[in-house]
Enzyme design. Structure first.
Site, PDB file in Angstrom:
ATOM      1  N   HIS A 232       0.857  -1.184   0.000  1.00 17.73           N
ATOM      2  CA  HIS A 232       0.000   0.000   0.000  1.00 17.73           C
ATOM      3  C   HIS A 232       0.892   1.232   0.000  1.00 17.73           C
ATOM      4  O   HIS A 232       1.838   1.323   0.776  1.00 17.73           O
ATOM      5  CB  HIS A 232      -0.918   0.007   1.220  1.00 17.73           C
ATOM      6  CG  HIS A 232      -2.081   0.935   1.062  1.00 17.73           C
ATOM      7  ND1 HIS A 232      -1.943   2.309   1.091  1.00 17.73           N
ATOM      8  CD2 HIS A 232      -3.398   0.697   0.839  1.00 17.73           C
ATOM      9  CE1 HIS A 232      -3.132   2.862   0.902  1.00 17.73           C
ATOM     10  NE2 HIS A 232      -4.024   1.908   0.751  1.00 17.73           N
ATOM     11  N   ARG A 278      -1.950   1.077  -7.678  1.00 15.14           N
ATOM     12  CA  ARG A 278      -1.218   1.083  -6.412  1.00 15.14           C
ATOM     13  C   ARG A 278       0.266   0.790  -6.580  1.00 15.14           C
ATOM     14  O   ARG A 278       1.106   1.371  -5.891  1.00 15.14           O
ATOM     15  CB  ARG A 278      -1.827   0.063  -5.452  1.00 15.14           C
ATOM     16  CG  ARG A 278      -3.067   0.560  -4.767  1.00 15.14           C
ATOM     17  CD  ARG A 278      -3.594  -0.454  -3.798  1.00 15.14           C
ATOM     18  NE  ARG A 278      -4.705   0.106  -3.030  1.00 15.14           N
ATOM     19  CZ  ARG A 278      -5.404  -0.582  -2.149  1.00 15.14           C
ATOM     20  NH1 ARG A 278      -5.122  -1.845  -1.915  1.00 15.14           N
ATOM     21  NH2 ARG A 278      -6.394  -0.008  -1.494  1.00 15.14           N
ATOM     22  N   HIS A 337       0.728  -4.899   2.253  1.00 18.57           N
ATOM     23  CA  HIS A 337      -0.693  -4.692   2.478  1.00 18.57           C
ATOM     24  C   HIS A 337      -1.563  -5.880   2.071  1.00 18.57           C
ATOM     25  O   HIS A 337      -2.548  -6.179   2.742  1.00 18.57           O
ATOM     26  CB  HIS A 337      -1.133  -3.454   1.703  1.00 18.57           C
ATOM     27  CG  HIS A 337      -2.557  -3.045   1.922  1.00 18.57           C
ATOM     28  ND1 HIS A 337      -3.043  -2.690   3.164  1.00 18.57           N
ATOM     29  CD2 HIS A 337      -3.600  -2.943   1.062  1.00 18.57           C
ATOM     30  CE1 HIS A 337      -4.324  -2.374   3.064  1.00 18.57           C
ATOM     31  NE2 HIS A 337      -4.700  -2.531   1.802  1.00 18.57           N
ATOM     32  N   ARG A 372      -3.885  -6.242  -7.220  1.00 15.50           N
ATOM     33  CA  ARG A 372      -5.293  -6.168  -6.847  1.00 15.50           C
ATOM     34  C   ARG A 372      -5.865  -4.778  -7.064  1.00 15.50           C
ATOM     35  O   ARG A 372      -5.277  -3.776  -6.678  1.00 15.50           O
ATOM     36  CB  ARG A 372      -5.458  -6.552  -5.374  1.00 15.50           C
ATOM     37  CG  ARG A 372      -6.879  -6.403  -4.843  1.00 15.50           C
ATOM     38  CD  ARG A 372      -6.968  -6.809  -3.395  1.00 15.50           C
ATOM     39  NE  ARG A 372      -6.199  -5.937  -2.511  1.00 15.50           N
ATOM     40  CZ  ARG A 372      -6.688  -4.861  -1.908  1.00 15.50           C
ATOM     41  NH1 ARG A 372      -7.943  -4.510  -2.116  1.00 15.50           N
ATOM     42  NH2 ARG A 372      -5.925  -4.147  -1.109  1.00 15.50           N
TER      43      ARG A 372
END
Length: 503
Positions: A232, A278, A337, A372
Site C-alpha cells: 500500500h 497502487r 498490504h 489487486r
C-alpha cells in the site's frame, strides 16, 4: 499422542469476512470455526478502510468492474473469474447490508460510493469514510454467533493438516492452550488471511504470517502467484508496528502526494497522478523517499476540518502519532498490504487437495492477477467465501482413516523479527537477484535452526518465485529485469521449488 476429536461437518480456520461468510453459507452442515484471535480482531477484514467495490450505481455495470479488475491485474487476471466476482458483487454487498452492515447511503436510499485508484467509476461502498471493515465484521460476527449450525472456538491456532493415505485432507491439528489436538471433519476451509506479518513494515495484523499457505504447501497443495505482494502506498509513517493506513479514499477525495518541499510529484510517474494503480504509486513514493525528498499525503484542502467525521480512523491514528491532518501533511511510506498469491483454488474454493478449500486472502483464484484493484478484497472474501462454504457443505468426505501428522514447529520471535527485516529489505517494493538470493540463504539458515516453520515455508515460496520471475509486472518489480515478458501465472508446489527438510 494428541487427543483426536471428530467433527461431523465442516471446519473453517479463520474468522475474518471470508471465513465467517463461508461458515454461514455452509448451513445446514455443522460448522466449527477455529480462530486464534478473538472475533473481530486479528483479521485484515476488520482493518479494511476503503470499503467494498461493486457495480451498484446507475452509471456502472459488472462488465465495467470486471474490465477494471483485469486492467489493474497487469495481464494475469483470469477473465472469467473477474467476471464472476463483478456479477455476483452487488448481491454480496446487499447480503452484507441485510445482515446489518451500515453502509453510507444517499438521500434516495442507494449506496453512497466513492472513487478509488484504477476504477473507471465511483463504485466503492463505504461506512463513515474509513470504517467499512470493522462495521461489516461486526454485523457478520453477530450473524455467525446467532447461527445454530456454527460453533466458534477462539484461542485455537492451526499447526497442521490431517490427511489420509490418498492425500485427502481429513481435518486439522490445532494448538488449544498448551495442547495440540486433532479434529477430523468432512472438509476443511482455510481462511487464514495474508502474509503481512512476514514483513517489517505492514498495514495488516502482525499475526498474519502466511501460516495457512505454508501448512497447505507442506501438505502438498499447489500454490499460485506467491511472488505478487501488494504494497500500500500510504501507510502512515509514525514508527508504529503495524503501520496505520491512510486509506486510498483520501486520494479519491482529492488529497495529493507531496515531497518535503511541498511539491506534488505524481504526474512525473503516471498521467493519473494520485489515482494511478497502487504499484505505480508505491514505487513512486519509494523512489522519492530513497532520493531523500520525503513523502507526505496532503489532505488539508481536500478534507481539512471534516477529518474527525469523514475519516475517523485515519484522524485518530494521525493524532496518536502527533500529526494533526487537518493542518499538517501526513508522512507516508509503502507497506506490505495484500497478497495476490496464495493457495490455488477454483471458483468454488477447491484446492488441489481433495477435502481442502480456501477463501479470502490465503487463496488465489486468479481474480487479482499481479495487482489487486482497490477495494476488491472485501468483495472477494464475501463472494468466494460464500461459494466455498456452499461447496464444502456438499463434500461427503472419505471412508479412509486419517493418518497422524507432525505439527509444524513455531518460529521463535527473534527469528521471526530477523525474517521480517530480511523480507522487507529483499522482497519489498523493488527487488533484484542479489537481494532475493541473499534472502533465500537467510531462510535456509533459519530453517536449519528452527525447522520447517509455516512462516518460513511461506517466505521461501515468495522469495523463490520472485527470483524465478525475471520481469516486472504489477506488484513484482525487478530492478535488474524492468521489462515485461509474456504473461504467465506461477503455479508451484513445495516439493518442486523449495523442498523442506527438517532441522
Amino acid at each position: 499422542m494428541p487427543e483426536r476429536l471428530n467433527h461431523d461437518g465442516v471446519i473453517v480456520v479463520g474468522a475474518g469476512l471470508a471465513g465467517l461468510t463461508a461458515a454461514l453459507a455452509a448451513a445446514p452442515a455443522r460448522v466449527l470455526v477455529l480462530t486464534d484471535a478473538p472475533l473481530n480482531s486479528g483479521c485484515s477484514s476488520a482493518w479494511a478502510q476503503g470499503g467494498v467495490a461493486a457495480a451498484l450505481g446507475e452509471d456502472d455495470a459488472p462488465a465495467l468492474h470486471a474490465a477494471d479488475t483485469v486492467a489493474a491485474g497487469a495481464g494475469l487476471v483470469v477473465p472469467e473469474v473477474a467476471r464472476l466476482l463483478a456479477e455476483e458483487g452487488p448481491a454480496a454487498v446487499r447480503r452484507l447490508a441485510a445482515l446489518g452492515a451500515p453502509f453510507d447511503r444517499t438521500e434516495d436510499g442507494g449506496f453512497s460510493q466513492s472513487l478509488e485508484a484504477a476504477h473507471s467509476r465511483a463504485r466503492v461502498a463505504r461506512v463513515k469514510g474509513d470504517q467499512a471493515g470493522r462495521a461489516i465484521m461486526q454485523a457478520v460476527v453477530v450473524a455467525a454467533l446467532a447461527a445454530p449450525h456454527i460453533q466458534v472456538r477462539a484461542g485455537a491456532r492451526l499447526v497442521g493438516l490431517l490427511q489420509d493415505a490418498s492425500g485427502r485432507v481429513r481435518g486439522v491439528q490445532a494448538r488449544i492452550g498448551r495442547e495440540v489436538v486433532e479434529i477430523t471433519a468432512r472438509a476443511v476451509i482455510l481462511a487464514t488471511g495474508g502474509i503481512g506479518g512476514l514483513y517489517a513494515v505492514t498495514t495488516t495484523p502482525p499475526e498474519l504470517r502466511g501460516e495457512g499457505l505454508g501448512l497447505a504447501a507442506l501438505a502438498g497443495a499447489t500454490i499460485a502467484d506467491p511472488e505478487f505482494v501488494q504494497f500500500h502506498p500510504t501507510a502512515i509513517d509514525i514508527g508504529r508496528d503495524p503501520a496505520p493506513l491512510a486509506t486510498e479514499a483520501l486520494r479519491g477525495e482529492g488529497a495529493t502526494l507531496i515531497d518535503g518541499a511541498g511539491e506534488a510529484f505524481m504526474t512525473r510517474y503516471h498521467p493519473d497522478a494520485e489515482l494511478a494503480p497502487r504499484d505505480v504509486v508505491a514505487r513512486a513514493i519509494h523512489a522519492e523517499r530513497a532520493a531523500g525528498r520525503g513523502v507526505f499525503l496532503d489532505a488539508r484542502q481536500a478534507v481539512g476540518a471534516h477529518f474527525p467525521d469523514a475519516f475517523p480512523a485515519v484522524f485518530a491514528a494521525c493524532m496518536g502519532g502527533g500529526i494533526d491532518p487537518r493542518i499538517q501533511p501526513i508522512p507516508v511510506a509503502p507497506a506490505c498490504h495484500y497478497h495476490m498469491g496464495g493457495i490455488a483454488t477454483d471458483k468454488d474454493g477447491r484446492t488441489s487437495l481433495a477435502g481442502l478449500y480456501a477463501a479470502g486472502e490465503c487463496a488465489s483464484t486468479g481474480v487479482h492477477g499481479a495487482n489487486r484493484l482497490a477495494s476488491n478484497s472485501l468483495l472477494e472474501a464475501a463472494v468466494f467465501g460464500e461459494r466455498a462454504g456452499r461447496a464444502a457443505r456438499e463434500d461427503t468426505g472419505s471412508d479412509l482413516p486419517p493418518l497422524r501428522a507432525t505439527p509444524a514447529p513455531d518460529l521463535p520471535d527473534e527469528a521471526l523479527q530477523a525474517l521480517r527485516g530480511a523480507m522487507s529489505r529483499d522482497a519489498g517494493v523493488i527487488r533484484d537477484a542479489a537481494g532475493l538470493t541473499r534472502l533465500l540463504h537467510e531462510i535456509d539458515l533459519l530453517q536449519g535452526r528452527h525447522g520447517c516453520a509455516a512462516a518460513l515455508v511461506a517466505a521461501r515460496l515468495i522469495a523463490r518465485a520472485a527470483l524465478e520471475r525475471r520481469e516486472s509486472r504489477g506488484g513484482h518489480f525487478r530492478s535488474d529485469f524492468p521489462g515485461v515478458l509474456e504473461a504467465e501465472r506461477t503455479f508451484v508446489t513445495l516439493a518442486e521449488r523449495a523442498p523442506c527438510q527438517a532441522a
